[in-house]
Design a protein around this motif. Structure first.
Motif, PDB file in Angstrom:
ATOM      1  N   ASP A  25       0.800  -1.220   0.000  1.00  0.00           N
ATOM      2  CA  ASP A  25       0.000   0.000   0.000  1.00  0.00           C
ATOM      3  C   ASP A  25       0.838   1.278   0.000  1.00  0.00           C
ATOM      4  O   ASP A  25       0.295   2.371   0.008  1.00  0.00           O
ATOM      5  CB  ASP A  25      -0.942   0.013   1.207  1.00  0.00           C
ATOM      6  N   VAL A  26       2.160   1.165  -0.038  1.00  0.00           N
ATOM      7  CA  VAL A  26       3.044   2.331  -0.001  1.00  0.00           C
ATOM      8  C   VAL A  26       3.558   2.635  -1.404  1.00  0.00           C
ATOM      9  O   VAL A  26       4.215   1.810  -2.026  1.00  0.00           O
ATOM     10  CB  VAL A  26       4.233   2.111   0.970  1.00  0.00           C
ATOM     11  N   GLY A  27       3.241   3.840  -1.880  1.00  0.00           N
ATOM     12  CA  GLY A  27       3.734   4.273  -3.183  1.00  0.00           C
ATOM     13  C   GLY A  27       4.718   5.419  -3.072  1.00  0.00           C
ATOM     14  O   GLY A  27       5.324   5.817  -4.057  1.00  0.00           O
ATOM     15  N   ALA A  28       4.894   5.960  -1.848  1.00  0.00           N
ATOM     16  CA  ALA A  28       5.803   7.096  -1.670  1.00  0.00           C
ATOM     17  C   ALA A  28       6.392   7.093  -0.263  1.00  0.00           C
ATOM     18  O   ALA A  28       5.689   6.823   0.710  1.00  0.00           O
ATOM     19  CB  ALA A  28       5.058   8.405  -1.908  1.00  0.00           C
ATOM     20  N   VAL A  29       7.669   7.397  -0.206  1.00  0.00           N
ATOM     21  CA  VAL A  29       8.370   7.604   1.064  1.00  0.00           C
ATOM     22  C   VAL A  29       9.085   8.938   0.953  1.00  0.00           C
ATOM     23  O   VAL A  29       9.787   9.201  -0.026  1.00  0.00           O
ATOM     24  CB  VAL A  29       9.390   6.481   1.356  1.00  0.00           C
ATOM     25  N   VAL A  30       8.874   9.793   1.945  1.00  0.00           N
ATOM     26  CA  VAL A  30       9.532  11.098   1.997  1.00  0.00           C
ATOM     27  C   VAL A  30      10.305  11.171   3.296  1.00  0.00           C
ATOM     28  O   VAL A  30       9.816  10.739   4.339  1.00  0.00           O
ATOM     29  CB  VAL A  30       8.488  12.246   1.933  1.00  0.00           C
ATOM     30  N   SER A  31      11.529  11.703   3.217  1.00  0.00           N
ATOM     31  CA  SER A  31      12.316  11.851   4.448  1.00  0.00           C
ATOM     32  C   SER A  31      13.000  13.207   4.477  1.00  0.00           C
ATOM     33  O   SER A  31      13.255  13.818   3.442  1.00  0.00           O
ATOM     34  CB  SER A  31      13.354  10.746   4.571  1.00  0.00           C
ATOM     35  N   PHE A  32      13.267  13.647   5.689  1.00  0.00           N
ATOM     36  CA  PHE A  32      13.996  14.886   5.928  1.00  0.00           C
ATOM     37  C   PHE A  32      14.931  14.635   7.098  1.00  0.00           C
ATOM     38  O   PHE A  32      14.518  14.063   8.115  1.00  0.00           O
ATOM     39  CB  PHE A  32      13.039  16.027   6.270  1.00  0.00           C
ATOM     40  N   VAL A  93      12.693  12.902  10.010  1.00  0.00           N
ATOM     41  CA  VAL A  93      11.285  12.588   9.837  1.00  0.00           C
ATOM     42  C   VAL A  93      11.171  11.772   8.556  1.00  0.00           C
ATOM     43  O   VAL A  93      11.811  12.100   7.554  1.00  0.00           O
ATOM     44  CB  VAL A  93      10.437  13.875   9.704  1.00  0.00           C
ATOM     45  N   ALA A  94      10.372  10.720   8.598  1.00  0.00           N
ATOM     46  CA  ALA A  94      10.065   9.962   7.386  1.00  0.00           C
ATOM     47  C   ALA A  94       8.576   9.624   7.404  1.00  0.00           C
ATOM     48  O   ALA A  94       8.008   9.337   8.468  1.00  0.00           O
ATOM     49  CB  ALA A  94      10.896   8.691   7.305  1.00  0.00           C
ATOM     50  N   THR A  95       7.970   9.698   6.244  1.00  0.00           N
ATOM     51  CA  THR A  95       6.559   9.352   6.100  1.00  0.00           C
ATOM     52  C   THR A  95       6.398   8.402   4.916  1.00  0.00           C
ATOM     53  O   THR A  95       7.111   8.517   3.921  1.00  0.00           O
ATOM     54  CB  THR A  95       5.681  10.595   5.869  1.00  0.00           C
ATOM     55  N   ALA A  96       5.473   7.477   5.052  1.00  0.00           N
ATOM     56  CA  ALA A  96       5.153   6.545   3.972  1.00  0.00           C
ATOM     57  C   ALA A  96       3.648   6.611   3.740  1.00  0.00           C
ATOM     58  O   ALA A  96       2.857   6.551   4.690  1.00  0.00           O
ATOM     59  CB  ALA A  96       5.566   5.127   4.350  1.00  0.00           C
ATOM     60  N   ALA A  97       3.266   6.757   2.483  1.00  0.00           N
ATOM     61  CA  ALA A  97       1.851   6.869   2.139  1.00  0.00           C
ATOM     62  C   ALA A  97       1.597   6.247   0.773  1.00  0.00           C
ATOM     63  O   ALA A  97       2.530   5.935   0.031  1.00  0.00           O
ATOM     64  CB  ALA A  97       1.427   8.339   2.134  1.00  0.00           C
ATOM     65  N   ARG A  98       0.342   6.116   0.444  1.00  0.00           N
ATOM     66  CA  ARG A  98      -0.048   5.564  -0.847  1.00  0.00           C
ATOM     67  C   ARG A  98       0.393   6.477  -1.993  1.00  0.00           C
ATOM     68  O   ARG A  98       0.832   6.014  -3.036  1.00  0.00           O
ATOM     69  CB  ARG A  98      -1.561   5.372  -0.864  1.00  0.00           C
ATOM     70  N   ALA A 102       0.484  13.083  -0.132  1.00  0.00           N
ATOM     71  CA  ALA A 102       0.233  12.828   1.293  1.00  0.00           C
ATOM     72  C   ALA A 102       1.547  12.675   2.052  1.00  0.00           C
ATOM     73  O   ALA A 102       1.706  13.221   3.149  1.00  0.00           O
ATOM     74  CB  ALA A 102      -0.624  11.578   1.465  1.00  0.00           C
ATOM     75  N   ALA A 103       2.493  11.974   1.474  1.00  0.00           N
ATOM     76  CA  ALA A 103       3.788  11.775   2.144  1.00  0.00           C
ATOM     77  C   ALA A 103       4.534  13.100   2.306  1.00  0.00           C
ATOM     78  O   ALA A 103       5.075  13.387   3.383  1.00  0.00           O
ATOM     79  CB  ALA A 103       4.637  10.772   1.367  1.00  0.00           C
ATOM     80  N   PHE A 104       4.551  13.923   1.252  1.00  0.00           N
ATOM     81  CA  PHE A 104       5.219  15.229   1.334  1.00  0.00           C
ATOM     82  C   PHE A 104       4.534  16.155   2.338  1.00  0.00           C
ATOM     83  O   PHE A 104       5.186  16.757   3.183  1.00  0.00           O
ATOM     84  CB  PHE A 104       5.252  15.920  -0.039  1.00  0.00           C
ATOM     85  N   GLU A 105       3.214  16.273   2.224  1.00  0.00           N
ATOM     86  CA  GLU A 105       2.499  17.186   3.115  1.00  0.00           C
ATOM     87  C   GLU A 105       2.612  16.752   4.579  1.00  0.00           C
ATOM     88  O   GLU A 105       2.800  17.591   5.463  1.00  0.00           O
ATOM     89  CB  GLU A 105       1.027  17.293   2.700  1.00  0.00           C
TER      90      GLU A 105
END
Length: 146
Positions: A25-32, A93-98, A102-105
């Protein structure tokens, strides 16, 4: 979801290596990753203090809010405390979203709220002494977009 408030150094690449992997279900991972910087050219180190327990609860509430707003599959927040040298990773910070939006925001939301609402106190250490870092109006203003 993982929250770590620690004095130990961390490797952002190693932390990110498995984040969000193995999930259909994860299509994007964003990290900072934030680094200790010297804006004045005189800082020798940054010292960060916090209240154990209180800090983790506050960060947990911020992460829960992000997960609710953006339906995140996963989130990671690492924040260091103690004495940190110039250039050292201070937080991640890292986020994973579809989807990427959503991951960036969610990552931006987490960064803005961690900067202004997580209970950390920073002190700049120089050759002539130490001074507490004051809150910046620009950090408070950044919250208005959420």
């Amino acid at each position: 979801m993982r929250i770590a408030v620690q004095d130990a150094a961390f490797d952002p690449s190693a932390e990110l290596a498995g984040f969000g992997q193995g999930r259909a279900d994860v299509g994007a991972v964003v990290s900072f990753t934030g680094l200790v910087r010297d804006d004045t050219g005189q800082m020798q180190a940054l010292e960060i203090e916090h209240y154990p327990g209180m800090t983790e609860r506050a960060i947990g509430a911020i992460v829960e809010e992000a997960c609710t707003r953006w339906t995140l599959a996963d989130a990671l927040v690492i924040h260091r405390y103690g004495r940190l040298e110039i250039g050292a990773p201070i937080m991640m910070v890292a986020t994973a979203a579809r989807h990427r939006q959503a991951a960036f925001e969610a990552a931006e939301f987490l960064m803005d709220y961690l900067k202004s609402r997580a209970p950390f106190w920073k002190k700049e250490i120089t050759a002539t002494g130490a001074a507490w870092v004051e809150a910046k109006e620009s950090d408070e203003t950044a919250l208005t977009r959420w």
